[in-house]
Design a protein around this motif. Structure first.
Motif, mmCIF file in Angstrom:
data_model
loop_
_atom_site.group_PDB
_atom_site.id
_atom_site.type_symbol
_atom_site.label_atom_id
_atom_site.label_comp_id
_atom_site.label_asym_id
_atom_site.label_seq_id
_atom_site.Cartn_x
_atom_site.Cartn_y
_atom_site.Cartn_z
ATOM 1 N N LYS A 74 -0.140 4.181 6.358
ATOM 2 C CA LYS A 74 0.990 3.733 7.178
ATOM 3 C C LYS A 74 0.965 2.222 7.372
ATOM 4 C CE LYS A 74 2.001 6.366 10.745
ATOM 5 N NZ LYS A 74 1.838 7.232 11.915
ATOM 6 N N ARG A 75 -0.214 1.647 7.521
ATOM 7 C CA ARG A 75 -0.336 0.201 7.669
ATOM 8 C C ARG A 75 0.128 -0.508 6.391
ATOM 9 N NH1 ARG A 75 -5.874 -0.450 8.650
ATOM 10 N NH2 ARG A 75 -5.507 0.598 10.616
ATOM 11 N N THR A 76 -0.279 0.021 5.251
ATOM 12 C CA THR A 76 0.145 -0.538 3.960
ATOM 13 C C THR A 76 1.649 -0.411 3.788
ATOM 14 O OG1 THR A 76 -1.980 0.024 2.975
ATOM 15 C CG2 THR A 76 -0.152 -0.368 1.460
ATOM 16 N N ALA A 77 2.197 0.741 4.148
ATOM 17 C CA ALA A 77 3.634 0.978 3.997
ATOM 18 C C ALA A 77 4.454 0.053 4.892
ATOM 19 C CB ALA A 77 3.961 2.436 4.304
ATOM 20 N N ARG A 78 3.980 -0.213 6.091
ATOM 21 C CA ARG A 78 4.696 -1.151 6.967
ATOM 22 C C ARG A 78 4.700 -2.549 6.387
ATOM 23 N NH1 ARG A 78 2.385 1.728 11.383
ATOM 24 N NH2 ARG A 78 0.630 0.305 11.400
ATOM 25 N N ARG A 79 3.597 -2.911 5.735
ATOM 26 C CA ARG A 79 3.476 -4.251 5.169
ATOM 27 C C ARG A 79 4.284 -4.406 3.875
ATOM 28 N NH1 ARG A 79 -1.988 -4.662 5.185
ATOM 29 N NH2 ARG A 79 -2.019 -3.652 3.187
ATOM 30 N N THR A 80 4.246 -3.403 2.999
ATOM 31 C CA THR A 80 4.878 -3.513 1.681
ATOM 32 C C THR A 80 6.210 -2.784 1.579
ATOM 33 O OG1 THR A 80 3.695 -1.580 0.829
ATOM 34 C CG2 THR A 80 2.632 -3.735 0.571
ATOM 35 N N GLY A 81 6.488 -1.900 2.515
ATOM 36 C CA GLY A 81 7.709 -1.102 2.464
ATOM 37 C C GLY A 81 7.413 0.316 2.001
ATOM 38 N N TRP A 82 8.144 1.250 2.582
ATOM 39 C CA TRP A 82 7.947 2.662 2.232
ATOM 40 C C TRP A 82 8.585 2.950 0.880
ATOM 41 C CZ3 TRP A 82 4.969 6.260 4.409
ATOM 42 C CH2 TRP A 82 4.483 6.023 5.692
ATOM 43 N N THR A 83 7.844 3.600 0.008
ATOM 44 C CA THR A 83 8.355 4.038 -1.291
ATOM 45 C C THR A 83 8.340 5.564 -1.287
ATOM 46 O OG1 THR A 83 6.155 4.075 -2.299
ATOM 47 C CG2 THR A 83 7.391 1.993 -2.428
ATOM 48 N N PRO A 84 9.062 6.192 -2.208
ATOM 49 C CA PRO A 84 9.016 7.661 -2.261
ATOM 50 C C PRO A 84 7.590 8.194 -2.462
ATOM 51 C CG PRO A 84 10.844 6.849 -3.562
ATOM 52 C CD PRO A 84 10.057 5.653 -3.134
ATOM 53 N N ARG A 85 6.787 7.497 -3.241
ATOM 54 C CA ARG A 85 5.416 7.945 -3.485
ATOM 55 C C ARG A 85 4.596 7.891 -2.204
ATOM 56 N NH1 ARG A 85 0.419 5.370 -5.673
ATOM 57 N NH2 ARG A 85 -0.759 7.090 -6.561
ATOM 58 N N LEU A 86 4.702 6.797 -1.445
ATOM 59 C CA LEU A 86 3.973 6.703 -0.178
ATOM 60 C C LEU A 86 4.453 7.764 0.809
ATOM 61 C CD1 LEU A 86 3.760 2.840 0.392
ATOM 62 C CD2 LEU A 86 1.942 4.376 -0.361
ATOM 63 N N GLY A 87 5.734 8.062 0.785
ATOM 64 C CA GLY A 87 6.275 9.108 1.651
ATOM 65 C C GLY A 87 5.706 10.482 1.320
ATOM 66 N N ARG A 88 5.564 10.772 0.020
ATOM 67 C CA ARG A 88 4.991 12.060 -0.395
ATOM 68 C C ARG A 88 3.529 12.167 0.006
ATOM 69 N NH1 ARG A 88 7.884 10.855 -5.064
ATOM 70 N NH2 ARG A 88 5.986 10.252 -6.149
ATOM 71 N N ILE A 89 2.784 11.074 -0.178
ATOM 72 C CA ILE A 89 1.368 11.082 0.192
ATOM 73 C C ILE A 89 1.226 11.259 1.701
ATOM 74 C CG2 ILE A 89 -0.756 9.717 0.262
ATOM 75 C CD1 ILE A 89 0.217 8.390 -2.373
ATOM 76 N N ASP A 90 2.055 10.568 2.473
ATOM 77 C CA ASP A 90 2.016 10.695 3.932
ATOM 78 C C ASP A 90 2.337 12.124 4.358
ATOM 79 O OD1 ASP A 90 1.835 9.655 6.662
ATOM 80 O OD2 ASP A 90 4.007 9.970 6.709
ATOM 81 N N ALA A 91 3.335 12.728 3.730
ATOM 82 C CA ALA A 91 3.702 14.115 4.062
ATOM 83 C C ALA A 91 2.556 15.066 3.730
ATOM 84 C CB ALA A 91 4.964 14.515 3.313
ATOM 85 N N TRP A 92 1.886 14.838 2.606
ATOM 86 C CA TRP A 92 0.760 15.688 2.204
ATOM 87 C C TRP A 92 -0.382 15.564 3.215
ATOM 88 C CZ3 TRP A 92 -4.327 14.781 0.721
ATOM 89 C CH2 TRP A 92 -4.995 15.853 0.152
ATOM 90 N N LEU A 93 -0.704 14.321 3.602
ATOM 91 C CA LEU A 93 -1.767 14.104 4.574
ATOM 92 C C LEU A 93 -1.423 14.748 5.920
ATOM 93 C CD1 LEU A 93 -2.683 10.396 3.810
ATOM 94 C CD2 LEU A 93 -4.162 12.380 3.479
ATOM 95 N N TRP A 94 -0.166 14.602 6.351
ATOM 96 C CA TRP A 94 0.270 15.190 7.621
ATOM 97 C C TRP A 94 0.105 16.708 7.594
ATOM 98 C CZ3 TRP A 94 0.957 14.607 12.521
ATOM 99 C CH2 TRP A 94 1.785 15.470 13.245
ATOM 100 N N GLU A 95 0.492 17.341 6.491
ATOM 101 C CA GLU A 95 0.371 18.797 6.385
ATOM 102 C C GLU A 95 -1.091 19.236 6.435
ATOM 103 O OE1 GLU A 95 2.718 21.153 6.492
ATOM 104 O OE2 GLU A 95 4.162 19.531 6.792
#
Length: 87
Positions: free
Chosen positions: A53-74
């Motif tokens: 999430k820190r990286t995504a805030r700095r560089t911007g959310w991409t679909p790949r980062l969103g999928r990884i975040d969703a996987w980690l959340w699950e």
């Protein structure tokens, strides 16, 4: 059991009575987990999600980062649910 008002979101873990204010941009499918239950998830996964999430805030959310975040959340959600139930 008292129903949760529409402007509140309940913790995902069954039996937990904590609620949080729903933000205007959150839809009906928003999920929240209280801090006590979130800490039941694996520490390494929680740290990895924080770093992502820190990286995504700095560089911007991409679909790949969103999928990884969703996987980690699950994964965290499943672990917390199992540990809260005593499995």
């Amino acid at each position: 059991m008292t129903p949760i008002p529409h402007d509140r979101i309940g913790c995902l873990i069954m039996g937990c009575r904590r609620t949080y204010k729903r933000e205007p941009d959150e839809g009906e499918g928003a999920e929240v987990m209280c801090g006590d239950h979130y800490r039941l998830g694996d520490k390494a996964l929680r740290q990895l999600r924080t770093k992502l999430k820190r990286t995504a805030r700095r560089t911007g959310w991409t679909p790949r980062l969103g999928r990884i975040d969703a996987w980690l959340w699950e994964r965290i959600k499943r672990q917390a649910n199992e540990r809260a139930m005593g499995l």
